[in-house]
Every structure is written in structure tokens, then in C-alpha cells.
Design an enzyme around this catalytic site. Structure first.
Site, mmCIF file in Angstrom:
data_model
loop_
_atom_site.group_PDB
_atom_site.id
_atom_site.type_symbol
_atom_site.label_atom_id
_atom_site.label_comp_id
_atom_site.label_asym_id
_atom_site.label_seq_id
_atom_site.Cartn_x
_atom_site.Cartn_y
_atom_site.Cartn_z
ATOM 1 N N PRO A 62 30.138 34.989 64.619
ATOM 2 C CG PRO A 62 29.183 36.985 65.395
ATOM 3 C CD PRO A 62 30.012 36.416 64.264
ATOM 4 C CG ASP A 63 25.032 30.728 67.546
ATOM 5 O OD1 ASP A 63 24.114 31.112 66.796
ATOM 6 O OD2 ASP A 63 24.970 29.671 68.206
#
Length: 766
Positions: free
Chosen positions: A279-280
Site C-alpha cells: 500500500p501507498d
């Protein structure tokens, strides 16, 4: 052959590992994905996972090292980015991806990626947070468009694939981003919570959760998703993508990192992606939803041991899915050969580990290749001007630099110094920065040129008075735009436009800079404008001024920026860069702006940039693909090798990169290009196709390009191979890439509007 298998059960989507037992195929909900050259990596990863305890598996997927009975695994180091290692000493500051795309040069794109990858490898980093396919540039006001390869899916896909391939060749894992439909900064973390100030993908092992309200949702139909935004990720998967960053926003009202349609159906099944999804920053929200819907690497706080063990014990997370998560975290590591024990250990950021090699030469060459000559009334190349005046803050350095920290929230709209790198996740670590002022000074020394400058965009010195009487013919004058422009052989005006992660653009032109251009041009009959910008920068405020004789336009060029620009201005390099976006006459000519609501509907569909301008007969100032040269070229000899009868749908196996036969060459178009001028140069012939009406496609779209060096008076042949996917459209009902039967229009030329040759071919399907 090993396959990755996908099982759907009740409300849970789980992913099984491959098995040598062919009976596993009887459990498939989706077709199997043939691993091909990923098979050895899968076998190594599976063998390692078989010896792990549950606690070790959980440690591995949350970024910790693991020592087991069958070996050890050191946690992956993930770092930005495509422009070079961030926050490190003794590394190179490369040009941004948008600049690299402007070269339209496959070799240049690959070579830079391999150079960037080698610096990561030799610094002990395993994963590049890149290539950055998206943001693509749905809206010209997008704050991070400078980081990507542009809004055309074909060009973006070529560059994304070649960059992926270059990273793999250097021995590091490509981690493509941002997946997917992440096209603006406004409300990217939460609605009403500001524009966010979190640098996405900063290479931290721990991943923060979103503690605020939900971000906006990008809502696109299935056809738009496939034909525009998913298209480049096919290229990345085909060329060795080992990791994918899911974005912090929503897609069709579900968070990207919890979206089973995106991660399981499209990415891991349709594209056959065998690597891991991470994930960012602030993109992971729910432990269960992220785990079962396709995220493979995450925060040790969200995926705590107690939380994960509870989900395993109650059956909401299966052991099969956990094994798959761990296996995917390992496959890219083995695929690029990081298990061979040869990579240097990582050291402190300021340790003297010099990894730059000869990369300054690559950076300078690619920067020059990327600059597009938009206008030239015999003003360029320069030839030992007697008096040269230089204007604009962009010509020189900032007061303190070059690695001044950039404010990623509200940066811009211009930069008061030479802009050569991005902000946030796109900020390079300069070893030095060559500004145009430095490079021009060196040329002035060589040529005996008298050089004067005002490196400010709003200088307010006296406009005409001189310090001593004019009759003395003294060089002592009061600095002003008018005074320094008067009697100069050439006036160089330098402009920039700044934006970056955390905030979108507020303007596509700048009043102060445009006033400066007009003031200089009013007093100098040979005014050359040089622009480096993060996205489309409009020029109609002065482009038709009689005294604006040339415009040189580019993106952000890295540490050798000044040298690259001056190489083109003086003709040491014949310009060959081409636009990767349309420059409109007015802001209102663009069809997509920034979305300020919770639901951002991509109602424009596939009609971005030139595809919109063509469909609605909007006249651009400079079209997509445009760029001039110091020589001239002519086109002739259009030859079309039409495809034989094609099956309507692909008939090959599902592989890494999609169905195998999507990548088959099924036809070709070739053309002869002659250099009709007196200088050696490079031309970029471009192939555009118009589809049969049944395919429901834009008027025409890019399906081939070649950058070819041609000596003066010589002729070269350019050949564009057509793959099955280049003739395919996404059929929503069939949920498949289909080939339309009928007549295809062929256009070859120097831009999307400068089409020199045309023809047709017909396709029959079975």
C-alpha cells in the site's frame, strides 16, 4: 507448468499457490496463469515458505527479516524512485519520467532505467518504487503528472514496460505505481481533510493507516479502465513487474488496497501478475479487507500478530491465502536473482558508497533528447552571439541548494530557481545541479560573448535610465528587462511551472512570467523562450508576438539540466523531443478539471488529451507528438502488411502479461523517411490507427513510433510492428479483448495532427 490458481468461496476470495498436482485445476474459478520464466522463482519461494511458522510468515509480510530452518530472508528495502535514490549521498539525480517519455526513444528509456536500477542495487536496495505509470495526466491540473509517462496508453505502456525491463536487468524489483485511477492530489487522503501532506511511497517498511475520513472515489466504467488505465500495467507485467503499489484513493467506491476487482480479478488473474501488492502511505485501512482482497504486504500495526492469528483461527483468513501472500513477497526477489549473494549490503544514507559511474553522461544526453523545439523562426541554433541577455529565475540557482526541502503541500505555481526535479516522492538527491546560467557562462567564455542577466521573474528596476550618459557608450546600465533586452543579439527567457505530490496545480500559465516574456519581446527582436514544466504550460499569452522567435519546451531534466538545454540551444544536439501531451490555446479547451466531490466520475471515458481534441475538433496550439528539428524530413513509401484472418478473441494461454497471443505480431506498417536538410538529425515517425466503428474507439490513436537517426541527405526505413493487442478493443459484454472485423485507417506522420501518409487495411475474423 506451474500455475497460480484462484478460488472463490462464499464471501471470501482466496488465492492458492501453484501445485504440481494437476487435480488442482479442478478447483479453478478463474483460468490458471502460466508462470513461464517466473516458474523457478515460484519454486524457490514455495520451498522457502514451506519451512516457515505462522509467526515467521506474518513477520515476512510486514517487512521483517526471517531466520528459518531452511534459510534466511532479509526484509526488502523499498525506496523512491524513478529519478534516483531519494535522500542518499553519492547518487545521481536523473530526469523525471515525463522527460524521459519526451525522448520517444526506447533505448534511452531502457538505458536510464538500468542505470537507476544499478544505483539502487549497489546501495543495497531491493525494490524501486517505480515505474510510475500513473498519474497518467487525466487532467492537466494534476499535481503529480510530472512523475508519469503521459496520458496516451500506448506511449505510457511502452515506457512503463521498458523501465520495468531495465530495473529487472539491473537486478532490482520493479514496484509499479499507482494502481489505479489515481489522477489528482486534492482529497487523496480524506474528504475535507485538506490536500494531504504525506509523501506517498517513501520507502518505509511500516505503512500508516488512514485515521481520517475516506478519500475520494475514482469511478470509471470497465471499458475506460481497460483501454486507458490498465493498458500500461499489461506492459509492466509482461516485462517483469515484481511489485505493485495500490493507491490511497478509492476506485468505484472501494478502497484500492481492499478492492478485489482491481487486485484479484484484473491484476492477479487477467494480467497474471505473480508479485506482491503493497500500500501507498495511508492506503491500508482494514486488516481483514486488505488481506482477503489482494494486498500482500502491509503494516505490522494493522496486521499485528494477534489480529492475524485471530483471523486465521476463525477462518476469515485462510492459511492458503496467507501462504500466497508470503510467496508473492518472495517471488520478485528470486526472479531478479537477489538470492545469489552478490548484492552489496545497505549502508547509512551518508556513507561513501559512490554508485554514479558514468551516469552523468546518460542524464545529459537524455535531457537533450527530451527537449521539444515547438517554434523556430531561424533563431536557433545559436552561433556565437555578440550580446546575449538572460532572463528569469529559472535560469539560475536558488539561494541555497540544490537539495532544498520541497514543500509538498501547495508547492508552486512556479519555482524561484532552476527547476530540474520533482517534489515529494519525485524529489531527486542532487550531487550537484548545472543551471542554464552556468552552462551559458561557459559558452560565453568560449565564444567571446558579452552576457548579461536578470534572474528574476518580477524585476522592477528602472526601465530606461542609464548610470552614465548614453553618449559615452558605457557598459554600465541600470538593470531592467527593457535595458537588457535592447540591442541584444538574442534574449533567452527561462520559465518553469512547479507542482507535486500533495497539491494540484492552480494555473496552466503564469501572469508574472508571461509579462516578463512580453516585456522582453517588446524590446528584443530575437526572443527565445525556454520552458521546463511539470505538465502542459500554455503559451498563447505571447506565442504570436512577432519577436518571439523560438520556443524550447521540456520537463524536468535532473542534475545536468543546464548542459542539456544549452546543448540544444547551440546545436551540439539537434532537437528531437516530442510532446507527450497536447498544449491547448486556452485552459477551457481541456475537458477534465480537478474533482472536489467525494465521487469523481470519469465521464470522459477514453477521451483524454489528443483523443478528446480530435473527437471534438478542438484546434490545439501544439498537438501531441509535435516537435521540430534543425533539419527537415519527408515521408514516402507507405507499406502495409495486413494481418491474416484473426480469431475474434485471443486463443492463447493466460500468462504473466495476459493471454499469450495478445503479444503476437500480426501485421506491420513501414515508411521511408528522408533527411532533406543539411544537418544530421533524428525524426520520430508516428503511427496512428483508426478502428472500425464497431470497436467504439477514438478517431485515431497511437499504435507505433520509432526514433531514427538519419544523416543529411540520407533515407531510413521505419517499421511499426502491430501486435494483436494493438488491434484489440475491450468488449464489456464478452469481458475480453476482441478484434473488430472491418477496415482500419492508417496514418503516419510527425505528430497527431501532422499526418503525412495514409492508407487502409482490412481485418477478417473467425
Amino acid at each position: 507448468m506451474k500455475v497460480l490458481s484462484f478460488i472463490v468461496a462464499a464471501a471470501l476470495v482466496a488465492v492458492t499457490g501453484a501445485s504440481s498436482n494437476s487435480s488442482t485445476l479442478g478447483l479453478l474459478k478463474y483460468d490458471g496463469v502460466a508462470l513461464g520464466d517466473w516458474e523457478p522463482a515460484y519454486q524457490k519461494a514455495s520451498a522457502f515458505v514451506a519451512g516457515l511458522t505462522t509467526a515467521q510468515k506474518l513477520a515476512l509480510i510486514t517487512g521483517s527479516s526471517v531466520d528459518s530452518t531452511n534459510g534466511s530472508f532479509t526484509a526488502l528495502n523499498i525506496l523512491d524512485g524513478d529519478m534516483g535514490l531519494q535522500n542518499y549521498f553519492y547518487v545521481s539525480a536523473f530526469s523525471l519520467s515525463s522527460a524521459l517519455a519526451m525522448t520517444w526513444d526506447r533505448d534511452a528509456i531502457y538505458d536510464q532505467a538500468k542505470a537507476v536500477g544499478s544505483e539502487f542495487y549497489n546501495k543495497g536496495m531491493q525494490v524501486v518504487a517505480g515505474p510510475t505509470s500513473q498519474p497518467m495526466g487525466r487532467t492537466p491540473w494534476g499535481g503529480r503528472n510530472v512523475e508519469g509517462f503521459g496520458p496516451d496508453p500506448y506511449l505510457n505502456g511502452q515506457a512503463t514496460g521498458l523501465t520495468t525491463k531495465g530495473y529487472v536487468a539491473a537486478g532490482v524489483i520493479p514496484g509499479a505505481k499507482h494502481f489505479i485511477l489515481y489522477e489528482q492530489e486534492t482529497n487523496r487522503t480524506s474528504m475535507g481533510g485538506g490536500r494531504g501532506s504525506f509523501p506517498g511511497s517513501m520507502g518505509r517498511r511500516a505503512v500508516s493507516s488512514d485515521t481520517g475520513s475516506a478519500p475520494y472515489s475514482s469511478n470509471a466504467d470497465d471499458k475506460t479502465l481497460h483501454e486507458t488505465y490498465l493498458w500500461p500495467f499489461y506492459d509492466a507485467a509482461k516485462n517483469g513487474m515484481g511489485a505493485v503499489m495500490c493507491a490511497m484513493t478509492k476506485v468505484n467506491d472501494t478502497r484500492s488496497c481492499e478492492n478485489s476487482d482491481l487486485l484479484l480479478k484484473h491484476l492477479k488473474t487477467e494480467l497474471g501478475f505473480p508479485g506482491f501488492v503493497w500500500p501507498d502511505t495511508m492506503a491500508q485501512n482494514s486488516a481483514l479487507e486488505s488481506a482477503i482482497n489482494g494486498e500482500d504486504y502491509g503494516s505490522s500495526r494493522i496486521w499485528s500478530t494477534s489480529t492475524m492469528e485471530t483471523m486465521l483461527s476463525n477462518g476469515s483468513l485462510t492459511e492458503t491465502r496467507l501462504n500466497d501472500m508470503v510467496t508473492r513477497n518472495l517471488m520478485g526477489y528470486y526472479y531478479v536473482g537477489l538470492d545469489n549473494g552478490l548484492q552489496p549490503e545497505s549502508e547509512a544514507e551518508d556513507a561513501y558508497v559512490n554508485v554514479r559511474g558514468n551516469h552523468s553522461k546518460i542524464i545529459r544526453q537524455n535531457g537533450a533528447k527530451s527537449m521539444a523545439l515547438l517554434k523556430n523562426n531561424n533563431a536557433l541554433p545559436l552561433n556565437k552571439p555578440r550580446v546575449m541577455s538572460v532572463f528569469g529565475a529559472h535560469a539560475g540557482p536558488v539561494m541555497g541548494g540544490p537539495n532544498q526541502g520541497m514543500n509538498i503541500d501547495g508547492a508552486g505555481p512556479t519555482y524561484q530557481g532552476h527547476l530540474a526535479s520533482g517534489t515529494g516522492s519525485a524529489q531527486a538527491s542532487y550531487p550537484y545541479l548545472v543551471t542554464p546560467y552556468v552552462s551559458l557562462t561557459n559558452k560565453a567564455v568560449e565564444d567571446g560573448t558579452m552576457m548579461r542577466w536578470i534572474m528574476n521573474d518580477t524585476y522592477t528596476g528602472a526601465s530606461s535610465s542609464k548610470l552614465i550618459p548614453e553618449s559615452t557608450d558605457s557598459t554600465a546600465v541600470t538593470p531592467s528587462y527593457a535595458n537588457y533586452a535592447t540591442n541584444a543579439d538574442v534574449c533567452l527567457v527561462f520559465l518553469n511551472a512547479l507542482s507535486g505530490e500533495g497539491a494540484d496545480r492552480t494555473e496552466l500559465y503564469n501572469d508574472d512570467q508571461d509579462t516578463m516574456v512580453n516585456t522582453v519581446a517588446d524590446n528584443c527582436n530575437n526572443t527565445v523562450v525556454v520552458i521546463n514544466t511539470v505538465g502542459p504550460r500554455l503559451v498563447d499569452q505571447w506565442i504570436e508576438h512577432d519577436n518571439v522567435t523560438a520556443v524550447l519546451y521540456g520537463s524536468l531534466l535532473g542534475q545536468e539540466s543546464g548542459n542539456s538545454i544549452i546543448d540544444v540551444l547551440y546545436g551540439d544536439v539537434n532537437p528531437s523531443g516530442r510532446l507527450i501531451h497536447t498544449i491547448a490555446k486556452n485552459e477551457t479547451d481541456y475537458n477534465v478539471g480537478i474533482c472536489y466531490t467525494a465521487q469523481c466520475n470519469f465521464t470522459e471515458g477514453v477521451y483524454l488529451d489528443y483523443r478528446y481534441f480530435d473527437a471534438h475538433n478542438v484546434t490545439p496550439r501544439y498537438p501531441f507528438g509535435h516537435g521540430l528539428s534543425y533539419t527537415t524530413f519527408s515521408y514516402s513509401g507507405l507499406t502495409i502488411k495486413k494481418p491474416s484472418t484473426l480469431s475474434k478473441a485471443p486463443a492463447g494461454n493466460r500468462t504473466v502479461g495476459g493471454y499469450a497471443d495478445l503479444w503476437d505480431n500480426v501485421g506491420s506498417v513501414s515508411v521511408e523517411v528522408s533527411n532533406t536538410g543539411s544537418l544530421d538529425g533524428a525524426e520520430v515517425p508516428q503511427l496512428y490507427l483508426g478502428f472500425p466503428a464497431s470497436a467504439n474507439q477514438p478517431v485515431r490513436q497511437l499504435r507505433g513510433f520509432e526514433r531514427i537517426e538519419i544523416a543529411a541527405g540520407k533515407q531510413e526505413k521505419a517499421t511499426f510492428e502491430l501486435r494483436r493487442r494493438d488491434l484489440s478493443y475491450w468488449d464489456v459484454t464478452a469481458q475480453q479483448w476482441l478484434v473488430a472485423e472491418g477496415t482500419y485507417e492508417v496514418y503516419v506522420g510527425a505528430s497527431s495532427r501532422d499526418l503525412r501518409l495514409n492508407g487502409t487495411f482490412t481485418v477478417e475474423t473467425s
